[in-house]
Scaffold this active site. Structure first.
Site, short mmCIF file in Angstrom:
data_model
loop_
_atom_site.label_atom_id
_atom_site.label_comp_id
_atom_site.label_asym_id
_atom_site.label_seq_id
_atom_site.Cartn_x
_atom_site.Cartn_y
_atom_site.Cartn_z
N ASP A 194 46.88 20.45 38.96
CA ASP A 194 46.69 19.69 37.72
C ASP A 194 48.01 19.29 37.06
OD1 ASP A 194 43.93 20.18 38.03
OD2 ASP A 194 44.16 22.12 37.04
N LYS A 215 49.70 14.83 39.51
CA LYS A 215 50.18 14.20 40.75
C LYS A 215 49.56 12.81 40.93
CE LYS A 215 48.71 17.75 43.07
NZ LYS A 215 48.38 18.67 41.98
N ALA A 225 39.99 18.98 44.40
CA ALA A 225 41.05 18.30 43.64
C ALA A 225 40.45 17.27 42.70
CB ALA A 225 42.00 17.61 44.61
N GLY A 226 41.18 16.97 41.65
CA GLY A 226 40.75 15.90 40.74
C GLY A 226 42.01 15.18 40.29
N HIS A 227 42.33 14.08 40.93
CA HIS A 227 43.56 13.37 40.59
C HIS A 227 43.23 12.24 39.61
CE1 HIS A 227 45.85 14.94 44.37
NE2 HIS A 227 45.42 15.89 43.56
N ARG A 235 36.74 28.95 64.06
CA ARG A 235 36.24 28.04 65.11
C ARG A 235 34.75 27.76 65.03
NH1 ARG A 235 39.25 32.13 68.60
NH2 ARG A 235 38.48 33.22 66.76
N GLN A 265 46.22 20.31 44.71
CA GLN A 265 46.52 21.63 44.12
C GLN A 265 48.03 21.79 43.97
OE1 GLN A 265 44.11 21.91 47.09
NE2 GLN A 265 42.73 21.18 45.54
N THR A 268 37.69 18.25 37.78
CA THR A 268 36.60 18.42 38.74
C THR A 268 35.45 19.23 38.15
OG1 THR A 268 38.15 18.28 40.56
CG2 THR A 268 36.05 19.32 41.06
#
Ligand code: IMP
Length: 429
Positions: free
Chosen positions: A13, A16, A41-43, A146, A227, A303
Site C-alpha cells: 500500500d 505503487k 493487491a489493490g493498486h 505440485r 505488496q 482490496t
C-alpha cells in the site's frame, strides 16, 4: 535500455500503482509486467480515466502503447481477472494489449475456501494472519507442493485437463472435510474453467520467452511488484507475510529471467508507514497521530476496506529493504498527509531492555518488545500538493527527505504530494 523494477519498501500500500502509472506515462516502456502476488493487491490509480483500483492487471494498462503482462509469478483468480477486464472496458480502457503467462497458477475456488477455513482455525488459536481471503496462501502452497493448475493447463487435451481437475477437486474436497466450507460439484467447476479458457485464449503467451526476447532486443521493461518487501515470504516479518516474493529477487523469479543491461530498482515508501492485517509494527501510533494519518491519508484497504494501522517512518526497516533490493532510488509517497504535523518522527533504532540495535529481529515476540528510538524533527505545516520542484518544498520537509536518504542509503527520485499524476515532484527517475 534499462529495466525498471518498482518494489514496495514497506508492508504494501505504498502507492505503487500511482508511481507505475506516472513512470509509464513519462518513460513509455514497451512492456509493463506484474511479477508477483495476485488479487490480494489493490493498486489505486487516479488519472484521466478517473479513479481505478487494479488487482491483477498491470498499472501500465492505461498507456495504450505498452504491452501489459501478467507474468508467471502472479496467481490469477479467473473471476477477478474477468471482472477487472470488464470494468476497464466499461471505462473505455483498451485491454487488447494484455498478455497472460501460460505458467501463471490459477486461484481455484478451493484455494479461497481453504484460505477462509485456515484463517478461522488460526483465529481460534490466536494465530490469525489477517489474510485478504483471496486464496493466495493456499494457491502458492499448492504451486510448491505440485498440486496447482496453471493457465496453460487449460489449453492441453480435454482428457488431460479433465483428469487433472478431477484429481485436484477430489484432493481439495477431502482437505475441506470437517470445515464449514463446501465445494461446488466437479462438473460446475470444470464448466466454469472451460468458459474462462474461452474468455482469455487471445491473451495467453509464453511470457518468459516474450519478455526475454524483448529484453534481448533492447526493449524497456517496467516490472511492477505487489505488496512490499516486509511482506516477502522469505525476508518479511514471517509468519505474518504474504506467500510470494515481493522484492527485486521476486521480480527475477516472477518473470523467469534476469534482464540484461542497466536496471533501475525503485523502492516505493510512504512518508509514514501503514500495515493491514496482523504482525509486528514497531512504530505503530495507536493515539491521535495515527488516527490523523488514517483519516487524512484515507488509510482503508483498497482490496478489503479494512482500516490500516498507521505509524512513523521506520528507517531501520527501510535500510533493511534497501539491503535486500539494492534500490537505485527511492520514491516517497503521500507526504502531503504529513503536512499537518507540528513535529514528525523517524525511527533510527530499536531498544530492547538495555540494548539498542538497528536491524529487524527474527521473531514476532522480540519485535513486539522493541521500543522505537526516534529522531524528532520540525514539521512543515504547509500544504505541499502545489509544489512541483524539490526546492519549492518547505525547508523542514526538505530536511526530512534528506534525513531519510541518509538513513536508508538511497537517493529520492520522486515525491508524490497527492493522488493525481500532476501531484508529483520529479527529481531524477
Ligand atoms: P494474503 O496475501 O492475502 O495471504 O495476506 C497475508 C498478509 O499480507 C495479510 O497481512 C494481508 O493484509 C497482507 N497483504 C496482502 N496483500 C496486500 C497488499 O496488497 N497490501 C497490503 N497488505 C497486503
Amino acid at each position: 535500455m534499462p529495466t525498471i523494477i518498482i518494489v514496495g519498501g514497506q508492508w504494501g500500500d505504498e502507492g505503487k500503482g500511482k508511481i507505475v502509472d506516472y513512470i509509464a506515462s513519462s518513460v513509455k516502456p514497451d512492456f509493463g509486467v506484474r511479477f508477483n502476488g495476485g488479487a490480494n493487491a489493490g493498486h489505486s490509480i487516479e488519472n484521466n480515466y478517473g479513479k481505478t483500483v487494479l488487482h491483477l492487471i498491470p498499472s501500465t494498462v492505461f498507456t495504450p502503447s505498452v504491452l501489459s503482462v501478467i507474468a508467471s509469478g502472479v496467481v490469477i483468480d479467473p473471476t477477478e481477472l474477468l471482472k477487472e477486464i470488464n470494468e476497464l472496458n466499461s471505462l473505455e480502457v483498451d485491454t487488447s494489449n494484455l498478455r497472460i503467462s501460460d505458467r501463471a497458477h490459477l486461484v481455484m475456488p478451493w484455494h479461497k475456501a481453504r484460505d477462509r477455513a485456515e484463517e478461522r482455525l488460526r483465529q481460534k488459536n490466536g494465530q490469525r494472519i489477517g489474510t485478504t481471503g483471496r486464496g493466495i496462501g493456499p494457491c502458492n502452497g499448492d504451486k510448491v507442493s505440485r498440486e496447482g493448475l496453471r493457465v496453460g493447463d487449460l489449453f492441453q487435451t480435454p482428457a488431460y485437463l479433465e483428469q487433472r481437475v478431477r484429481w485436484l477437486h477430489k484432493l481439495n474436497e477431502e482437505r475441506l472435510i470437517g470445515t464449514e466450507e463446501e465445494l461446488e460439484p466437479f462438473t460446475t467447476v470444470f464448466g466454469w474453467l472451460t468458459w474462462f479458457r474461452e474468455q482469455i485464449s487471445s491473451f495467453v503467451v509464453k511470457s518468459e520467452k516474450v519478455l526475454f526476447e524483448a529484453d534481448q532486443d533492447g526493449k524497456l521493461l517496467l516490472l511492477e511488484g505487489a505488496q512490499g518487501t516486509l511482506l516477502d515470504v522469505e525476508f518479511g516479518t514471517y509468519p505474518k507475510v504474504t506467500s510470494s516474493g515481493t522484492t527485486r529477487l521476486g521480480a527475477y523469479q516472477g518473470i523467469g529471467f534476469v534482464p540484461q543491461g542497466e536496471t533501475k530498482v525503485i523502492g516505493v515508501f510512504k512518508g509514514y508507514v501503514t500495515r493491514v492485517g496482523e504482525g509486528p509494527f514497531p512504530t505503530e501510533e495507536l493515539g491521535p497521530e495515527g488516527e490523523n494519518m488514517r483519516f487524512v491519508g484515507k488509510e482503508f484497504g483498497a482490496t478489503t476496506g479494512r482500516p490500516r494501522r498507521c505509524g512513523w517512518f521506520d528507517a531501520i526497516l527501510a535500510r533493511y529493504a534497501n539491503q535486500i533490493n539494492g534500490f537505485t532510488s527511492l520514491v516517497l509517497t503521500k507526504t502531503d498527509v504529513m503536512d499537518q504535523f507540528e513535529t514528525v518522527k523517524v525511527c533510527t533504532g530499536y531498544r530492547l531492555g538495555e540494548e539498542e540495535f538497528a536491524y529487524p529481529p527474527l521473531v514476532e515476540d522480540e519485535f513486539a518488545e522493541c521500543k522505537p528510538v526516534y529522531e524528532e524533527m520540525t514539521g512543515w505545516q504547509t500544504a505541499t500538493n502545489n509544489c512541483h520542484k524539490f526546492e519549492e518544498l518547505p525547508k523542514p520537509m526538505q530536511t526530512y527527505c534528506q534525513r531519510i536518504e541518509e538513513l536508508t542509503g538511497a537517493k529520492i527520485s520522486l515525491i508524490s504530494v497527492g493522488p493525481a499524476r500532476e501531484e508529483t515532484i520529479e527529481i531524477n527517475i
